[in-house]
Design an enzyme around this catalytic site. Sequence first.
Site, mmCIF file in Angstrom:
data_model
loop_
_atom_site.group_PDB
_atom_site.id
_atom_site.type_symbol
_atom_site.label_atom_id
_atom_site.label_comp_id
_atom_site.label_asym_id
_atom_site.label_seq_id
_atom_site.Cartn_x
_atom_site.Cartn_y
_atom_site.Cartn_z
ATOM 1 N N CYS A 1 -7.291 1.875 12.965
ATOM 2 C CA CYS A 1 -7.778 2.183 11.603
ATOM 3 C C CYS A 1 -9.010 3.084 11.595
ATOM 4 O O CYS A 1 -9.239 3.812 10.634
ATOM 5 C CB CYS A 1 -8.139 0.906 10.864
ATOM 6 S SG CYS A 1 -6.815 -0.279 10.758
ATOM 7 N N HIS B 1 -0.339 -3.831 6.979
ATOM 8 C CA HIS B 1 0.249 -2.528 7.310
ATOM 9 C C HIS B 1 1.322 -2.678 8.394
ATOM 10 O O HIS B 1 1.278 -3.631 9.185
ATOM 11 C CB HIS B 1 -0.830 -1.584 7.870
ATOM 12 C CG HIS B 1 -1.786 -1.048 6.862
ATOM 13 N ND1 HIS B 1 -3.151 -1.025 7.073
ATOM 14 C CD2 HIS B 1 -1.586 -0.492 5.645
ATOM 15 C CE1 HIS B 1 -3.750 -0.472 6.032
ATOM 16 N NE2 HIS B 1 -2.825 -0.144 5.148
ATOM 17 N N ARG C 1 0.808 -1.225 0.000
ATOM 18 C CA ARG C 1 0.000 0.000 0.000
ATOM 19 C C ARG C 1 0.842 1.276 0.000
ATOM 20 O O ARG C 1 0.365 2.333 -0.431
ATOM 21 C CB ARG C 1 -0.903 0.017 1.239
ATOM 22 C CG ARG C 1 -1.923 -1.096 1.295
ATOM 23 C CD ARG C 1 -3.001 -0.905 0.236
ATOM 24 N NE ARG C 1 -3.949 -2.008 0.254
ATOM 25 C CZ ARG C 1 -4.987 -2.079 1.071
ATOM 26 N NH1 ARG C 1 -5.198 -1.123 1.949
ATOM 27 N NH2 ARG C 1 -5.806 -3.092 1.006
#
Length: 254
Positions: A247, A160, A130
């Site tokens: 998040c 992540h 990402r």
Amino acid sequence: MLTAITRAVSPKIGNCELSYLPRQPIDVARAIEQHQAYERCLTELGVSVISLPAEPDLPDSVFVEDTAVVVDEVAVMTRPGAASRQPEVESVAAALAPYRPLQFMRAPATLDGGDVLRIGSIFYVGETARTNREGILQLRELLEPYGYQVKAATVTGCLHLKSGVSYLGRSTILVNRSWVDAAQFAGCDVIDVHPYEPWAANALVVGEVVLLPSSFPRTRALLEGRGFHTRALDVSELLKAESGLTCSSIIFNG
Ligand code: GLY
């Protein structure tokens, strides 16, 4: 005072992006209730919550963290690495505009806020599917003038950087060393997630409280044993969308 931007769950969350998790049915009504409880918890902890309306056509848009990196001086609006997520940025930028000058990352940079771990004035940024090198370089260009350092970090086997490591305060990180090499964060004490709970490394710290999903009781007990004050939240439906507690908010001094 701390301010948090959150956004209501999209009814299409079941079509979310998934990288390392198999798709499972998500109970949308339950996800909405869990997200509302998350917002209430932030409020109880003294955070002023700005709750944006749902973006019905953007399945992952509840995960606002990925759209911005906010420091006291500026809000950096990211270019999320999944094309389906790039339209999420505009409305978050509008919500942040009253609080900070905005800077926008430019193509070909990509960066998800979930890849950005702040420890004091250092921002560690995971280079992942990402977040690309250009994204890290642009974040560095935008933050270094304010005295921050931006350092690339390696991550393997998870979405992540913050899927695998969180900063808890008191010079301590919570980490899953199968995904993230703890030696990258020099000078920090390390707490390992419990071996039965590989997804437990994403913790949200609000003031003196460490929030963890209720599905990770063993890791929570480890943190309590090390003197951290913790609180558990049931976010089982949101976890199915490959998220963690960080998040679902952007928290800043507001
Ligand atoms: N479902 C969260 C993400 O892939 O960004």
